[in-house]
Design an enzyme around this catalytic site. Structure first.
Site, PDB file in Angstrom:
ATOM      1  N   ASP A  21      40.390   2.957 -11.861  1.00 48.35           N
ATOM      2  CA  ASP A  21      41.231   2.173 -11.250  1.00 48.35           C
ATOM      3  C   ASP A  21      41.394   2.481  -9.838  1.00 48.35           C
ATOM      4  O   ASP A  21      41.083   3.482  -9.228  1.00 48.35           O
ATOM      5  CB  ASP A  21      42.629   2.892 -11.816  1.00 48.35           C
ATOM      6  N   ASN A  23      43.888   0.458  -7.913  1.00 53.34           N
ATOM      7  CA  ASN A  23      45.283   0.153  -7.332  1.00 53.34           C
ATOM      8  C   ASN A  23      46.376   0.635  -7.873  1.00 53.34           C
ATOM      9  O   ASN A  23      47.456   0.469  -7.520  1.00 53.34           O
ATOM     10  CB  ASN A  23      45.430  -1.488  -7.377  1.00 53.34           C
ATOM     11  N   ASP A  25      47.692   1.295 -10.707  1.00 51.81           N
ATOM     12  CA  ASP A  25      48.284   0.922 -12.156  1.00 51.81           C
ATOM     13  C   ASP A  25      47.939   1.343 -13.288  1.00 51.81           C
ATOM     14  O   ASP A  25      48.435   1.014 -14.409  1.00 51.81           O
ATOM     15  CB  ASP A  25      48.381  -0.854 -12.098  1.00 51.81           C
ATOM     16  N   ASP A  29      39.560  -1.413 -13.201  1.00 47.90           N
ATOM     17  CA  ASP A  29      39.496  -2.829 -12.548  1.00 47.90           C
ATOM     18  C   ASP A  29      38.131  -2.934 -11.833  1.00 47.90           C
ATOM     19  O   ASP A  29      37.207  -1.923 -11.912  1.00 47.90           O
ATOM     20  CB  ASP A  29      40.508  -3.234 -11.368  1.00 47.90           C
ATOM     21  N   ASP A  98      29.888  -9.573 -21.732  1.00 50.54           N
ATOM     22  CA  ASP A  98      30.250  -9.763 -23.235  1.00 50.54           C
ATOM     23  C   ASP A  98      30.762 -11.042 -23.559  1.00 50.54           C
ATOM     24  O   ASP A  98      31.429 -11.776 -23.082  1.00 50.54           O
ATOM     25  CB  ASP A  98      31.551  -8.599 -23.748  1.00 50.54           C
ATOM     26  N   ASP A 199      29.173 -10.616 -29.186  1.00 49.06           N
ATOM     27  CA  ASP A 199      30.240  -9.923 -30.064  1.00 49.06           C
ATOM     28  C   ASP A 199      30.103 -10.342 -31.506  1.00 49.06           C
ATOM     29  O   ASP A 199      30.174 -11.627 -31.713  1.00 49.06           O
ATOM     30  CB  ASP A 199      31.652  -9.960 -29.612  1.00 49.06           C
ATOM     31  N   GLU A 258      25.361  -8.403 -31.487  1.00 45.60           N
ATOM     32  CA  GLU A 258      26.278  -7.157 -32.190  1.00 45.60           C
ATOM     33  C   GLU A 258      26.513  -7.792 -33.593  1.00 45.60           C
ATOM     34  O   GLU A 258      27.209  -8.439 -33.594  1.00 45.60           O
ATOM     35  CB  GLU A 258      27.240  -6.625 -31.376  1.00 45.60           C
ATOM     36  N   HIS A 323      32.003   1.774 -27.088  1.00 46.76           N
ATOM     37  CA  HIS A 323      33.509   1.871 -27.266  1.00 46.76           C
ATOM     38  C   HIS A 323      34.220   1.498 -28.663  1.00 46.76           C
ATOM     39  O   HIS A 323      35.283   1.700 -29.081  1.00 46.76           O
ATOM     40  CB  HIS A 323      34.204   0.790 -26.454  1.00 46.76           C
ATOM     41  N   ASP A 324      33.079   1.714 -29.625  1.00 46.84           N
ATOM     42  CA  ASP A 324      33.570   1.433 -31.092  1.00 46.84           C
ATOM     43  C   ASP A 324      33.280   2.763 -31.888  1.00 46.84           C
ATOM     44  O   ASP A 324      33.551   2.575 -33.208  1.00 46.84           O
ATOM     45  CB  ASP A 324      32.802   0.092 -31.743  1.00 46.84           C
TER      46      ASP A 324
END
Ligand code: TEU
Ligand code: CA
Length: 556
Positions: A21, A23, A25, A29, A98, A199, A258, A323-324
């Site tokens: 990150d 900024n 939040d 990003d 992706d 995907d 995928e 990430h899965d």
């Protein structure tokens, strides 16, 4: 085999939300990725794959897209993307994006129109059906909900969603839909991207007539979850061929599909060069459910894919983390006492198997599963669904959390641990997802300061690839040993042979390599024990004493 940049590539997968990150939040990003490109370049990877960064209401963290031609507000702007492309290419880093086109978000303008009326010009962009006997049109279960159908009051029909109800499936039978998708792909190709990770790339074509699945109900509510039934239906390959003809053909782009329920038999046609579909394919056969704590399962899966794809001229991709999936060191290794050794051993496997290795962010420092305390600490739509299903099946909340802590893909989505400062250097604000409490010990800064770290071992593996085409292109043959925790194999390429020996256990072993493969007097190229990566060690005899989670690469 024909040389292609993606065959020699090492691909680093970035989950932008959790990377860096800038900024405050609490959300990673695009500027954060730009800031860390030098780090990736130093590691040695040659390409990055960015998980979805498009406009999205984030029901499934960007895998539900509401505008394919703009950037998610939290991540930045198209100008940031252009800057990212330029900065990456300046460093000779390729960028793969992706492509999520089995479904859109229900907040995509197409779906908003489609929902309005049966005669809306966008109605046929999605899959709508009348109720059958007052119920769902068929028995299909979804990945993220009990039924794959959602009723819409407005028009009195159901729409199909194989993932969450905020991810309606597109109707690929509609030529207008296909044309729109190709235009979107060309929009990104014109921006200079180097490829697509496609995907759920084998379920666009639904079974003809949308019949019931023949399986018995396997979901708590009587629905049938049958992904094999949804995948690779007749005409699927032709769709991909049409897609590539209209987009990537004649360009030096990589396309990695995928696939749902991918098997070698079903995958081969997609990755044969002459079929002009995908460069390679991501499958799920080695994931935690299939691994089941058995090295024999890894051996079996690798053999299947080598026999069924590699030896038939199809390229392979190798990965253990994404990430899965939960964190690879927690699944295949030991994330306690032998975290460092086992993370290096697993990396050795991924980088010495045939094909192109993928590294999931944070695996290069051995990030581990995260002890999420309760269901409220989870954000992921799939983890919440798994939790609900477990409760329906009689688990107590405590038991369900123990299972999720082990199985959930959320484990891999916690923010990257850059240093030991507050919030691990990921953000100055409140992170969108909890930070793994082990960040004081496990972080990039500590890894860079320790010459024996997992990071430097990865760097060594990646740099070895540059001078050793055997790693990408060599043939593969498993070596039988007496010990079921030992995984050994041979790679060979133009007169050169390597033997790789991996121990998947926290107990030391003595293993005898069959005399047909003479290792006496041979030298280590790499080892996860010893000074200088255990190089220059000369083996005496056919017996090897292996330390816990030891990995050896030896030249014959
Ligand atoms: O995943 C496809 C897929 O098959 C997943 O449902 C997978 O089986 C599951 O996540 C295992 O935990 C892709 C994306 O990689 C995933 O992040 C998305 O949620 C999904 O598609 C829907 O777009
Ligand atoms: Ca941010």
């Amino acid at each position: 085999m024909v040389k292609k940049w993606w065959k020699d590539a090492v691909i680093y997968q970035i989950y932008p939300r959790s990377f860096q990150d800038t900024n405050g939040d609490g959300i990673g990003d695009l500027q954060g990725i730009i800031n860390r490109l030098d780090y990736l370049k130093d590691l040695g990877v040659t390409a990055i794959w960015l998980c979805p960064f498009y406009e999205s209401p984030n029901d499934d963290n960007g895998y539900d897209i509401s505008n394919y031609r703009d950037i998610m507000k939290e991540f930045g702007s198209l100008a940031d993307f252009d800057e990212l492309m330029k900065e990456a290419h300046n460093r000779d880093l390729r960028v793969v994006v992706d492509l999520v086109v089995n479904h859109t978000s229900d907040e995509h303008p197409w779906f908003i129109e489609s929902k309005k009326a049966k005669d809306n010009p966008y109605r046929d962009y999605y899959i709508w059906r009348k109720p059958k006997n007052g119920k769902e049109p068929n028995n299909w279960g979804s990945f993220f909900t009990p039924s794959a159908w959602e009723f819409d009051q407005e028009t009195g029909e159901y729409y199909l969603h194989l993932f969450s109800k905020k991810q309606p499936d597109l109707n690929w039978e509609n030529p207008n839909v296909r044309k729109e998708i190709y235009d979107i792909m060309n929009f990104w190709i014109d921006k200079g991207i180097d490829g697509f990770r496609v995907d759920t790339c084998n379920i666009y074509k639904k079974p003809e007539g949308l019949p019931d699945s023949p399986l018995a109900p396997n979901r708590a509510d009587g629905y049938v979850f049958d992904p094999e039934f949804y995948a690779d239906n007749d005409g699927m390959l032709e769709i991909i061929q049409e897609m590539m003809k209209n987009t990537t053909e004649g360009k030096d782009l990589m396309t990695v599909g995928e696939g749902v329920e991918a098997s070698p038999e079903r995958t081969l046609p997609y990755v044969l060069e002459e079929n002009k579909a995908y460069s390679m394919f991501i499958h799920f056969e080695m994931t935690i459910e299939n691994f089941n704590n058995q090295v024999s399962n890894i051996k079996r899966v690798i053999k299947r894919w080598v026999d069924g794809v590699w030896n038939k001229r199809g390229w392979l991709c190798q990965y253990v983390g994404s990430h899965d999936q939960p964190r690879s060191v927690s699944t295949y290794g030991n994330d306690g006492k032998y975290r460092v050794e086992s993370a290096k051993m697993i990396a050795t496997m991924v980088h010495t198997l045939p094909g192109t290795p993928f590294i999931y962010q944070g695996d290069e420092i051995g990030m581990t599963n995260c002890p999420f305390p309760s269901i409220e600490a989870y954000n992921d739509v799939n983890s919440k669904f798994m939790y609900d299903e477990m409760l329906k099946n009689g688990f107590s909340p405590e038991q369900a959390i123990i299972e999720l802590n082990r199985l959930s893909r959320e484990n891999s989505r916690t923010p990257i641990q850059w240093d030991d400062s507050q919030n691990a250097g990921f953000t100055t604000g409140k992170p969108w997802l909890m930070i793994n409490p082990n960040y004081k010990e496990v972080n990039v800064k500590a890894a860079l300061e320790d010459k024996n770290s997992i990071y430097y071992y990865y760097k060594e593996l990646i740099s070895l690839r540059k001078n050793n085409p055997i790693m990408a292109y060599g043939s593969y043959e498993e070596i039988e040993t007496e010990d079921s925790d030992v995984y050994a194999y041979l790679r060979s390429y133009v007169g050169k042979s390597w033997i790789i020996i991996l121990l998947f256990s926290d107990r030391p072993r003595k293993v005898t390599i069959p005399s047909a493969i003479n290792i006496n007097g041979k030298k280590n190229i790499l080892c996860n024990y010893g000074e200088n990566f255990g190089r220059d060690f000369v083996q005496a005899g056919q017996n090897i004493e292996l330390s816990p989670y030891e990995a050896i690469v030896m030249e014959l």
